[in-house]
Design a protein around this motif. Sequence first.
Motif, PDB file in Angstrom:
ATOM      1  N   TYR A  85     -10.765  13.409 -21.199  1.00  0.00           N
ATOM      2  CA  TYR A  85     -10.270  12.031 -21.097  1.00  0.00           C
ATOM      3  C   TYR A  85     -10.477  11.438 -19.719  1.00  0.00           C
ATOM      4  O   TYR A  85     -10.846  10.261 -19.591  1.00  0.00           O
ATOM      5  CB  TYR A  85      -8.776  12.007 -21.453  1.00  0.00           C
ATOM      6  N   SER A 111     -13.002  12.968 -26.025  1.00  0.00           N
ATOM      7  CA  SER A 111     -11.849  12.082 -25.971  1.00  0.00           C
ATOM      8  C   SER A 111     -12.198  10.732 -26.578  1.00  0.00           C
ATOM      9  O   SER A 111     -13.301  10.200 -26.382  1.00  0.00           O
ATOM     10  CB  SER A 111     -11.394  11.889 -24.525  1.00  0.00           C
ATOM     11  N   ASP A 140      -7.385  14.843 -32.977  1.00  0.00           N
ATOM     12  CA  ASP A 140      -6.314  15.696 -32.475  1.00  0.00           C
ATOM     13  C   ASP A 140      -5.901  15.248 -31.080  1.00  0.00           C
ATOM     14  O   ASP A 140      -6.644  15.406 -30.118  1.00  0.00           O
ATOM     15  CB  ASP A 140      -6.793  17.161 -32.427  1.00  0.00           C
ATOM     16  N   HIS A 141      -4.688  14.669 -30.976  1.00  0.00           N
ATOM     17  CA  HIS A 141      -4.118  14.279 -29.683  1.00  0.00           C
ATOM     18  C   HIS A 141      -5.098  13.455 -28.837  1.00  0.00           C
ATOM     19  O   HIS A 141      -5.316  13.726 -27.656  1.00  0.00           O
ATOM     20  CB  HIS A 141      -3.662  15.513 -28.897  1.00  0.00           C
ATOM     21  N   GLY A 142      -5.702  12.440 -29.482  1.00  0.00           N
ATOM     22  CA  GLY A 142      -6.581  11.543 -28.749  1.00  0.00           C
ATOM     23  C   GLY A 142      -8.001  12.038 -28.581  1.00  0.00           C
ATOM     24  O   GLY A 142      -8.781  11.425 -27.840  1.00  0.00           O
ATOM     25  N   TYR A 143      -8.345  13.133 -29.242  1.00  0.00           N
ATOM     26  CA  TYR A 143      -9.705  13.681 -29.170  1.00  0.00           C
ATOM     27  C   TYR A 143     -10.359  13.679 -30.543  1.00  0.00           C
ATOM     28  O   TYR A 143      -9.686  13.887 -31.562  1.00  0.00           O
ATOM     29  CB  TYR A 143      -9.696  15.110 -28.631  1.00  0.00           C
TER      30      TYR A 143
END
Length: 417
Positions: A85, A111, A140-143
């Motif tokens: 990210y 990301s 998954d969690h911004g990815y």
Amino acid sequence: MEKIIIHGGRRLRGEVRVSGAKNAALPLLFATLLAPGVHRVDNVPRLRDIATVEKLLSTLGAGVSWRDDLFEVEVGELREVEAPYDLVRTMRASVLVLGPLLARLGQARVSLPGGCAIGARPINLHLKGLEAMGARITLDHGYVEARAKRLHGARIYFDIPTVGGTENLMMAASLAKGTTVLENAACEPEIVDLAEALNKMGARVEGAGTETVTIEGVDELRPLRHTVMADRIEAGTFMVAAAITRGDIRVEGADPAHLGAVISKLREAGAEVIEEQGGVRVRGPRRVLPVDIKTIPHPGFPTDMQAQFMALMSLGSGTSIINENVFENRFMHVCELQRMGADISIEGHMATVKGVRGLLGAPVMATDLRASACLILAGLAAENTTEISRVYHLDRGYERIEEKFNSLGAAIERVRE
């Protein structure tokens, strides 16, 4: 923080050479991930976005050397498949690692790039295409996590033309099993440059530059040797600079074939545009004529030239209508032009520009890359002094812009605030 100070009112004259195109260099550098060995890419501009690519390639395990405009990438066994990210958030084009990593290594974790100042630009078309080629995509969690033992060919229709999506899937399809057909593909010259580079690596890409691109997958590719095309948007910016200052500038390296819509509208505005071998010469008009424009994908009028052309139309001898049909939030420079005396009103995606006899220097703030160029052009034509803050946007897409303008007779300096 730095700012640019412009002492306006000078006619620009002379010759300026256009740098390599950032929007062509970015996918080319990510394409090096497709093959092991030492890759050499010439005419790479010194820009912040290219520095981000350098960091990202190094993070993935490639060896990077950048001397002058020669960019070398040594690709071996990559140690990472994740684009983090902290790097992706600074440059949306980082998502272009997704196709090459997935095609060569069978997995990638990138990301989500999120939005940007000029519009959302989602990557759903990239992901939809990769899924059609057999990738398993999860969020998954911004990815974005993508896996595929080996991608396979597919027929993929883009709901809207997407430059990044076309590039990502072209690179991925180069190593896929079978044939991939991209329909309603983007037709920009940067797509053609990437296709030529991939074919030099041993890929089999046909139809680049048209709405249908066909890629026949191969088992392996070889290292890249390529020279980046000239930046058509930088060229267009200098061409407008000649018109707005009533100057006379030869833009060395500008390719008229890439600038058809811009040349047509400059001529309509009263400028003299001479297509010469190796470049384009523009002589500005005594009085700018009003011109209507609509931004649409290539070969139409480019959205990346809309802000610069609005600065020119603010000095027109009548009313111009500018329709922005590509990005929903690309009129943020209007308020800053109004501070300089421009008469512009906005209704939805349409701007009405009533020409004024002159602009006045003022403190203004850049909001994005092309808005920065717009304000520089306005400052060059304005009376007195213009101060532009937040100019770090410029360093993402224009190489040595103050130096180039000063060589033409401008009075521009960069100072610390």
